[in-house]
Design an enzyme around this catalytic site. Structure first.
Site, mmCIF file in Angstrom:
data_model
loop_
_atom_site.group_PDB
_atom_site.id
_atom_site.type_symbol
_atom_site.label_atom_id
_atom_site.label_comp_id
_atom_site.label_asym_id
_atom_site.label_seq_id
_atom_site.Cartn_x
_atom_site.Cartn_y
_atom_site.Cartn_z
ATOM 1 N N ASP A 85 0.987 -1.117 0.068
ATOM 2 C CA ASP A 85 -0.202 -0.101 -0.060
ATOM 3 C C ASP A 85 0.913 1.367 0.078
ATOM 4 O OD1 ASP A 85 -2.343 1.566 0.018
ATOM 5 O OD2 ASP A 85 -2.836 0.907 2.112
ATOM 6 N N GLU A 90 2.489 4.709 -4.323
ATOM 7 C CA GLU A 90 2.551 5.712 -5.459
ATOM 8 C C GLU A 90 3.959 6.536 -5.718
ATOM 9 O OE1 GLU A 90 -1.279 4.196 -4.253
ATOM 10 O OE2 GLU A 90 0.189 5.619 -3.079
ATOM 11 N N ASP A 107 -9.163 3.541 -2.461
ATOM 12 C CA ASP A 107 -9.836 3.895 -1.595
ATOM 13 C C ASP A 107 -11.059 4.298 -1.992
ATOM 14 O OD1 ASP A 107 -7.723 3.051 0.461
ATOM 15 O OD2 ASP A 107 -7.122 5.148 0.621
#
Length: 766
Positions: free
Chosen positions: A405, A408, A479
């Site tokens: 997670d 990015e 999300d």
């Protein structure tokens, strides 16, 4: 930028073209795929998506015409003109795709006064559009529809929308106008009335895609840095384009069978006691579940590769106990490493030079969950190796999968500056170049670490990725929120990800942020159970959404669809088995197989599983009926067994517990018996759900976890049914020691058990 053509030469399927100002090249990859390349930054491609690639030797012809160079294979013709304008034609000379010769038109440009007025009320004001240093404009004929482009928001057809490829962590409710999300997959499919093609723009910098919004005369893709590097993929049908793209970037490897089961997660399950209670609830309520995911709460101060021993007194014992009851544990890992001297991961990383730096050479510091944090430079092979080896800590605890997670990479003190120093293998690079492949490289490192240390097929989940990540990781859409708009968006979003090579994907069932409702959860599980990755996940501070939270009615509906998922596990597994060869996704938009049907170009609320099962979920609050369109052929209602002729619309009664499902006539759908988890029972009899007509089906059987299948250690069954109702079972490939002893044949509301001797079986059903 390039000028006029002055000369050309041919070398090993590469046509090198000299222009007045610089050079470019056209490389023939195979009969249907060509690469357009100009070395504007580096002489090599340096692709992160295309790895271990073998170019196919093909016959081709090159000649110079008065105004262009013509390159011809058996499938496609490429014409290169001055200024490196490139047009593509099919084998019959029909235009597929042409460069636009005009200049870009400017959209709406606000005056400074108007911009200030809008900004004063809080409206976002965009700068006037400018040309990019790399910019490819393609003509629009008017009938184009665009698909793929990864996990972008909105609808299936991307015509008239604009997007950016820049991996972005934005937990706000995502809407159609969002230009970027967590993944960057710069590949799209263009479908016209009588032709189809794909383009993969292999550039990792921030890139821009305008699919006809700026002008009805052209669409474009562009970037400010890197090389001009795109692949044109021709084909007779849409499936050819997907297969061609995954021929370049790789296919999804067959996953472990248990990973296709039901997963439960929440941020946060804060203690061992709570996790054990969740597991017990699933078994007590007879709801199948294979996996419980642990979010950041299991770590010590959110430090990666640690465990909070106050909340989890003996995590290894807990995992071992849960294993006895069929549960596997998957743990989250973020890239951000806490800046703390004495913390072994930080100390090792500093010693080995593993972290990204400022241009001045200092370790770059931002903040994520642990506070001040530093970022591993996954562009360095030695850093990937270091990260891979750290996976042993989790495996030694008994962890069965890793959830990547915040990759990015996310950061709490503003985005990482563009000039932060990362490496592109041996070359010094910048964040601006490596940002979009950061999550991809983290997943690659995780995959290699699990593969080396566990010897089983790795189970890796990622939020951020780039083209080619499908070789290493599953993914979820990030999300999302517990709102109906996000349930509606799940179908086109997952279908476009599948067309983009990412076949193993899912959304957070029930929604992550905001608060779900009983009805929304009931309808969402009806989409989730057919999604390749089937995980219920929610956010701390929101209403809990485990299946039992909303009373008996909702729990019964939830159980019904989870059990259906477990019945269909062999069908899902077969689709992955076939997909590793073909690149075709599990979850597919109807247009993929019925591209001539204009009714399906914008069909956002139905999808196919393979070619045999059509699912049309209810995705609007309060609806108890569904308007359904069935494509050509004969389809059978899964619930009522009523036959419906394709090419027409139907209204299906769909109360809260009914998700409309249709099976194509002639289908043979393998089922498993009822089980609480994968491995709950030894399955020596396969149930075959047969829908009379003409058809054939291949089913695969192996150990469900090792790489032995790559060496041929699997059984391949061939089932056929003909128009006279004669069923045949054969075993053309015997590579796995365990064979089915027999089959339960289900047809016309009857069941028949037949023994199988491992050779050939013929049964007349009607």
């Amino acid at each position: 930028m390039f000028g006029r053509i002055t000369d050309y030469k041919v070398n090993n399927q590469i046509v090198e073209i000299k222009f007045e100002k610089r050079s470019g090249q056209v490389e023939i990859i195979n009969e249907s795929i060509v690469n357009i390349f100009a070395a504007l930054e580096t002489q090599e491609h340096r692709s992160k998506a295309i790895e271990n690639f073998q170019k196919k030797q093909v016959s081709y012809h090159v000649e110079r015409e008065e105004d262009c160079i013509v390159i011809t294979t058996s499938k496609v013709t490429v014409k290169v003109y001055d200024e490196f304008k490139v047009d593509f034609y099919d084998k019959d000379g029909k235009v597929l795709c042409k460069d636009y010769r005009g200049r870009r038109q400017r959209g709406i440009v606000l005056t400074e006064e108007d911009a200030e007025l809008m900004a004063g009320e809080g409206h976002e004001v965009e700068d006037a559009p400018e040309d990019y240093s790399i910019q490819i404009l393609k003509e629009l004929e008017g009938d184009e529809a665009f698909y793929a482009l990864g996990d972008k928001t909105g609808f299936l057809n991307k015509r008239n929308y604009v997007y950016e490829m820049w991996n972005t962590d934005n937990p706000a409710p995502q809407v159609d106008s969002f230009k970027a999300l967590y993944k960057s997959i710069p590949f799209f499919i263009t479908l016209k009335k009588d032709s189809v093609y794909g383009i993969f723009f292999d550039n990792t910098y921030r890139s821009y895609f305008d699919m006809g919004k700026e002008s009805s005369k052209y669409y474009y893709f562009g970037c400010d840095n890197g090389n001009l590097d795109y692949y044109f993929i021709a084909g007779d049908k849409m499936t050819d384009i997907v297969t061609g793209y995954t021929y370049l970037t790789g296919t999804v490897p067959v996953p472990q069978l248990w990973t296709l089961g039901h997963h439960q997660s929440r941020w946060g399950y804060k203690s061992e006691k709570e996790v054990r209670q969740i597991a017990k609830k699933f078994r007590d309520n007879d709801i199948p579940c294979d996996t419980i995911h642990l979010d950041i709460d299991y770590m010590d101060e959110f430090k990666v590769f640690t465990w909070n021993k106050e909340r989890y007194e003996d995590p290894k014992k807990m995992i071992g106990d849960l294993k006895k009851d069929g549960f596997k544990i998957v743990t989250i890992i973020d890239p951000g490493v806490k800046l703390q001297e004495g913390y072994h991961i930080y100390d090792e990383g500093v010693e080995k030079g593993c972290f990204a730096t400022t241009p001045e050479g200092e370790i770059y510091v931002n903040a994520v969950w642990p506070g001040d944090s530093v970022y591993p430079d996954f562009g360095k092979p030695e850093v990937r190796s270091w990260w891979a080896n750290n996976q042993r800590y989790l495996l030694d605890m008994g962890v069965r999968g890793v959830w990547n997670d915040m990759n990015e990479p996310a950061s709490f003190r503003g985005e990482l500056p563009q000039d932060v120093v990362f490496y592109d293998e041996e070359l010094r690079a910048t964040h601006s170049k490596m940002h979009n492949v950061y999550g991809h490289l983290m997943s690659k490192a995780t995959y290699e670490g699990l593969k080396e240390n566990d010897k089983k097929r790795p189970f890796v989940i990622t939020r951020a990725c780039y083209s080619g990540s499908q070789k290493y990781s599953t993914a979820w859409t990030g999300d999302n929120h517990s709102i109906w708009a996000h349930l509606q968006m799940a179908i086109p979003q997952l279908c476009n990800l599948g067309l983009s090579g990412m076949s193993y994907v899912g959304t957070d069932v029930g929604g992550f942020g905001s608060d779900t409702t009983p009805e929304l959860l009931a309808r969402w599980v009806q989409v989730g159970c057919f999604s390749p990755l089937f995980r219920n996940h929610s956010c701390m501070g929101t209403i809990r959404q485990e299946p039992w939270q909303f009373g008996e009615e909702i729990m019964n509906i939830y159980r019904k669809y989870v059990q259906l998922r477990y019945e269909l596990l062999p069908y899902f597994y077969d689709l992955f088995f076939k997909g590793e060869t073909t690149g075709l996704p599990v979850m597919r938009p109807l247009i993929l197989h019925y591209e001539k049907d204009q009714n399906l170009r914008d069909r956002n609320d139905e999808f196919l599983l393979g070619e045999n099962i059509l699912v049309a979920p209810v995705v609007n609050q309060g609806d108890t009926q569904k308007l359904i369109y069935l494509p050509e052929g004969l389809w059978i209602d899964y619930w009522t067994k009523e036959e419906k002729k394709g090419g027409s619309y139907y209204v299906k009664e769909a109360p809260l517990d009914v998700c409309p499902i249709y099976i194509k006539a002639g289908s043979i759908i393998p089922n498993y018996p009822k089980q609480s988890y994968v491995g709950d029972k030894e399955i020596d009899t396969l149930i075959l759900d047969i829908y009379l007509g003409e058809g054939k089906y291949k089913h695969y059987q192996d150990d469900g976890e090792s790489f032995d299948y790559k060496d041929g250690k699997y059984n391949e069954y061939l089932f056929t049914i003909n128009s006279e109702g004669i069923f045949t079972a054969e075993l053309p490939n015997k590579g796995y020691e365990k064979e089915y002893k027999g089959f339960v044949l289900k047809y016309n509301n009857t069941e028949k058990y037949v023994e199988f001797n491992g050779d050939k079986l013929t049964v007349k059903l009607v």
